[in-house]
Design a protein around this motif. Sequence first.
Motif, PDB file in Angstrom:
ATOM      1  N   ALA A 149       7.167  20.134  -3.709  1.00  0.00           N
ATOM      2  CA  ALA A 149       6.400  20.914  -4.692  1.00  0.00           C
ATOM      3  C   ALA A 149       4.914  20.614  -4.592  1.00  0.00           C
ATOM      4  N   LYS A 150       4.577  19.419  -4.129  1.00  0.00           N
ATOM      5  CA  LYS A 150       3.175  19.009  -3.985  1.00  0.00           C
ATOM      6  C   LYS A 150       2.707  19.033  -2.537  1.00  0.00           C
ATOM      7  N   ASN A 151       3.577  19.462  -1.636  1.00  0.00           N
ATOM      8  CA  ASN A 151       3.216  19.485  -0.199  1.00  0.00           C
ATOM      9  C   ASN A 151       2.705  18.118   0.269  1.00  0.00           C
ATOM     10  N   THR A 152       3.371  17.089  -0.143  1.00  0.00           N
ATOM     11  CA  THR A 152       2.895  15.738   0.149  1.00  0.00           C
ATOM     12  C   THR A 152       4.044  14.850   0.624  1.00  0.00           C
ATOM     13  N   VAL A 153       3.745  14.029   1.608  1.00  0.00           N
ATOM     14  CA  VAL A 153       4.680  13.002   2.065  1.00  0.00           C
ATOM     15  C   VAL A 153       4.017  11.642   1.849  1.00  0.00           C
ATOM     16  N   TYR A 154       4.830  10.660   1.537  1.00  0.00           N
ATOM     17  CA  TYR A 154       4.332   9.334   1.197  1.00  0.00           C
ATOM     18  C   TYR A 154       4.936   8.283   2.119  1.00  0.00           C
ATOM     19  N   LEU A 155       4.208   7.185   2.252  1.00  0.00           N
ATOM     20  CA  LEU A 155       4.749   6.017   2.937  1.00  0.00           C
ATOM     21  C   LEU A 155       4.428   4.803   2.071  1.00  0.00           C
ATOM     22  N   GLN A 156       5.440   4.288   1.409  1.00  0.00           N
ATOM     23  CA  GLN A 156       5.298   3.072   0.617  1.00  0.00           C
ATOM     24  C   GLN A 156       5.525   1.876   1.537  1.00  0.00           C
ATOM     25  N   LEU A 188       0.856  -1.177   0.000  1.00  0.00           N
ATOM     26  CA  LEU A 188       0.000   0.000   0.000  1.00  0.00           C
ATOM     27  C   LEU A 188       0.892   1.227   0.000  1.00  0.00           C
ATOM     28  N   ARG A 189       0.392   2.308  -0.568  1.00  0.00           N
ATOM     29  CA  ARG A 189       1.099   3.587  -0.465  1.00  0.00           C
ATOM     30  C   ARG A 189       0.174   4.606   0.177  1.00  0.00           C
ATOM     31  N   LEU A 190       0.605   5.116   1.302  1.00  0.00           N
ATOM     32  CA  LEU A 190      -0.135   6.163   1.987  1.00  0.00           C
ATOM     33  C   LEU A 190       0.375   7.524   1.527  1.00  0.00           C
ATOM     34  N   ALA A 210       8.197   5.938  10.616  1.00  0.00           N
ATOM     35  CA  ALA A 210       9.180   6.467   9.675  1.00  0.00           C
ATOM     36  C   ALA A 210       9.244   7.975   9.824  1.00  0.00           C
ATOM     37  N   ALA A 211      10.378   8.555   9.437  1.00  0.00           N
ATOM     38  CA  ALA A 211      10.518  10.003   9.468  1.00  0.00           C
ATOM     39  C   ALA A 211      11.462  10.455   8.363  1.00  0.00           C
ATOM     40  N   ILE A 212      11.287  11.716   7.969  1.00  0.00           N
ATOM     41  CA  ILE A 212      12.088  12.280   6.892  1.00  0.00           C
ATOM     42  C   ILE A 212      12.383  13.739   7.212  1.00  0.00           C
ATOM     43  N   ASN A 213      13.572  14.185   6.861  1.00  0.00           N
ATOM     44  CA  ASN A 213      13.918  15.578   7.152  1.00  0.00           C
ATOM     45  C   ASN A 213      13.291  16.510   6.121  1.00  0.00           C
ATOM     46  N   TRP A 214      13.538  17.789   6.276  1.00  0.00           N
ATOM     47  CA  TRP A 214      12.863  18.784   5.457  1.00  0.00           C
ATOM     48  C   TRP A 214      13.147  18.635   3.975  1.00  0.00           C
ATOM     49  N   SER A 215      14.364  18.243   3.625  1.00  0.00           N
ATOM     50  CA  SER A 215      14.747  18.182   2.211  1.00  0.00           C
ATOM     51  C   SER A 215      14.514  16.811   1.587  1.00  0.00           C
ATOM     52  N   GLY A 216      14.299  15.816   2.424  1.00  0.00           N
ATOM     53  CA  GLY A 216      14.069  14.478   1.907  1.00  0.00           C
ATOM     54  C   GLY A 216      15.310  13.641   1.739  1.00  0.00           C
ATOM     55  N   ASP A 217      16.478  14.161   2.116  1.00  0.00           N
ATOM     56  CA  ASP A 217      17.704  13.400   1.896  1.00  0.00           C
ATOM     57  C   ASP A 217      18.143  12.593   3.112  1.00  0.00           C
ATOM     58  N   SER A 218      17.322  12.595   4.138  1.00  0.00           N
ATOM     59  CA  SER A 218      17.621  11.796   5.315  1.00  0.00           C
ATOM     60  C   SER A 218      16.334  11.198   5.857  1.00  0.00           C
ATOM     61  N   THR A 219      16.370   9.894   6.090  1.00  0.00           N
ATOM     62  CA  THR A 219      15.202   9.183   6.608  1.00  0.00           C
ATOM     63  C   THR A 219      15.609   8.283   7.767  1.00  0.00           C
ATOM     64  N   ILE A 221       9.708   6.064   3.276  1.00  0.00           N
ATOM     65  CA  ILE A 221       9.094   7.386   3.370  1.00  0.00           C
ATOM     66  C   ILE A 221       9.759   8.291   2.341  1.00  0.00           C
ATOM     67  N   SER A 222       8.960   9.140   1.721  1.00  0.00           N
ATOM     68  CA  SER A 222       9.478  10.095   0.754  1.00  0.00           C
ATOM     69  C   SER A 222       8.600  11.331   0.793  1.00  0.00           C
ATOM     70  N   ARG A 223       9.054  12.391   0.148  1.00  0.00           N
ATOM     71  CA  ARG A 223       8.272  13.618   0.122  1.00  0.00           C
ATOM     72  C   ARG A 223       8.466  14.341  -1.192  1.00  0.00           C
ATOM     73  N   ASP A 224       7.438  15.093  -1.545  1.00  0.00           N
ATOM     74  CA  ASP A 224       7.480  15.954  -2.714  1.00  0.00           C
ATOM     75  C   ASP A 224       7.096  17.349  -2.235  1.00  0.00           C
TER      76      ASP A 224
END
Length: 123
Positions: free
Chosen positions: A74-81, A17-19, A48-57, A69-72
């Motif tokens: 530009a879309k103001n969205t964070v994901y959890l695969q 699932l992807r949240l 899971a956690a991710i920093n502001w830029s997405g380069d550390s989880t 965990i990932s984030r975009d």
Amino acid sequence: VQLVESGGGLVQAGGSLRLSCAASGRTFSSYAMGWFRQAPGKERVFVAAINWSGDSTYYPHSVKGRFTISRDNAKNTVYLQMNSLKPEDTAVYYCAARRYPSYSSSDYLYDYWGQGTQVTVSS
């Protein structure tokens, strides 16, 4: 900041699932983000956690290698695969935002919370 999770549902063990967590506000890109879960009768735990830029989880041992965990920004969205799901992953999953660029595994350090989305994994 308002957070709205989506993507939960019922899946068989071994499935995926992807949240998603959509955030309002222009400050999203400066916030660390986290995912937590709470199973019935149990305390809320870090997923899971991710920093502001997405380069550390960061992940706990229970989900490391299965969840991503990932984030975009530009879309103001964070994901959890979530892959290779197990029945013990069944819980309400919450997205959280921290008014600080670096993440934490402690829920009390997060300032904003979504309403949660149910994930049920059948055996």
